[in-house]
Motif scaffolding. Structure first.
Motif, PDB file in Angstrom:
ATOM      1  N   THR A  67     -67.162 -82.278  20.350  1.00 13.14           N
ATOM      2  CA  THR A  67     -66.449 -81.437  21.405  1.00 13.14           C
ATOM      3  C   THR A  67     -67.015 -81.242  22.743  1.00 13.14           C
ATOM      4  N   CYS A  68     -66.058 -81.050  23.699  1.00 13.39           N
ATOM      5  CA  CYS A  68     -66.664 -80.877  24.806  1.00 13.39           C
ATOM      6  C   CYS A  68     -66.837 -79.391  25.208  1.00 13.39           C
ATOM      7  N   VAL A  69     -67.711 -78.889  26.199  1.00 15.70           N
ATOM      8  CA  VAL A  69     -68.070 -77.479  26.304  1.00 15.70           C
ATOM      9  C   VAL A  69     -66.661 -76.479  26.155  1.00 15.70           C
ATOM     10  N   GLY A  70     -65.579 -76.726  26.759  1.00 18.50           N
ATOM     11  CA  GLY A  70     -64.253 -76.009  26.591  1.00 18.50           C
ATOM     12  C   GLY A  70     -63.737 -76.060  25.424  1.00 18.50           C
ATOM     13  N   CYS A  71     -64.028 -76.929  24.269  1.00 15.84           N
ATOM     14  CA  CYS A  71     -63.573 -76.945  23.069  1.00 15.84           C
ATOM     15  C   CYS A  71     -64.288 -76.430  21.953  1.00 15.84           C
ATOM     16  N   VAL A  72     -65.597 -75.799  22.463  1.00 11.09           N
ATOM     17  CA  VAL A  72     -66.586 -75.553  21.341  1.00 11.09           C
ATOM     18  C   VAL A  72     -66.083 -74.188  20.587  1.00 11.09           C
ATOM     19  N   THR A  87     -66.364 -88.956  23.315  1.00 14.00           N
ATOM     20  CA  THR A  87     -65.057 -88.341  23.489  1.00 14.00           C
ATOM     21  C   THR A  87     -64.864 -87.127  22.666  1.00 14.00           C
ATOM     22  N   CYS A  88     -64.408 -86.074  23.100  1.00 12.34           N
ATOM     23  CA  CYS A  88     -63.961 -84.885  22.433  1.00 12.34           C
ATOM     24  C   CYS A  88     -63.015 -84.998  21.490  1.00 12.34           C
ATOM     25  N   THR A  89     -63.364 -84.493  20.181  1.00 11.39           N
ATOM     26  CA  THR A  89     -62.477 -84.654  19.110  1.00 11.39           C
ATOM     27  C   THR A  89     -61.095 -83.831  19.072  1.00 11.39           C
ATOM     28  N   ARG A  90     -61.389 -82.710  20.140  1.00  9.18           N
ATOM     29  CA  ARG A  90     -60.246 -81.786  20.225  1.00  9.18           C
ATOM     30  C   ARG A  90     -59.029 -82.085  21.237  1.00  9.18           C
ATOM     31  N   CYS A  91     -59.585 -82.392  22.554  1.00  5.57           N
ATOM     32  CA  CYS A  91     -58.820 -82.660  23.508  1.00  5.57           C
ATOM     33  C   CYS A  91     -58.762 -84.021  24.034  1.00  5.57           C
ATOM     34  N   GLY A  92     -59.828 -84.805  23.464  1.00  7.61           N
ATOM     35  CA  GLY A  92     -59.619 -86.252  23.955  1.00  7.61           C
ATOM     36  C   GLY A  92     -60.332 -86.621  25.194  1.00  7.61           C
TER      37      GLY A  92
HETATM   38 ZN    ZN Z   1     -62.374 -80.757  24.442  1.00  8.01          ZN
END
Ligand code: ZN
Length: 106
Positions: free
Chosen positions: A101-106, A80-85
């Motif tokens: 993080t997911c790719v979008g939150c890198v 689970t992305c630690t930024r956006c969940g």
């Molecule tokens: Zn994310």
């Protein structure tokens, strides 16, 4: 062995190899220091040392990253992305098993 465990295992093995190299270098240095300080071999040892120290820091960082990820597995928050969940895509986790993080939150 999971991808994450393999990732951790690889880092631990790399760290062990680097530590062995550093120990050998330390022994070579001890011999070298008894010699002439301006021996050109001495600067080669110093540059090997700084290169190995850098590699050691990288391996150690990967090991800690893997340990953190394993804790997230235990806590049920792995993937689970630690930024956006949102869920981190499996393809990303296959490449970077310890990604937080997911790719979008890198
Ligand atoms: Zn994310």
């Amino acid at each position: 062995m999971s991808t994450l465990e393999a990732y951790r295992h690889e880092a631990a093995e790399r760290l062990a190899r680097i530590d062995a190299d550093l120990a050998a270098l330390r022994a070579a240095r001890a011999v070298d220091n008894a010699d002439d300080e301006h021996d050109p071999e001495g600067s080669t040892l110093a540059s090997d040392w700084s290169q190995l120290s850098g590699l050691r820091a990288e391996a150690l960082a990967q090991l800690r990253e893997a340990d953190d990820a394993l804790e997230r597995v235990a806590a049920g928050t792995y993937g689970t992305c630690t930024r956006c969940g949102r869920q981190i895509p499996a393809a990303r986790l296959a490449v970077r098993p310890a990604a937080t993080t997911c790719v979008g939150c890198v």
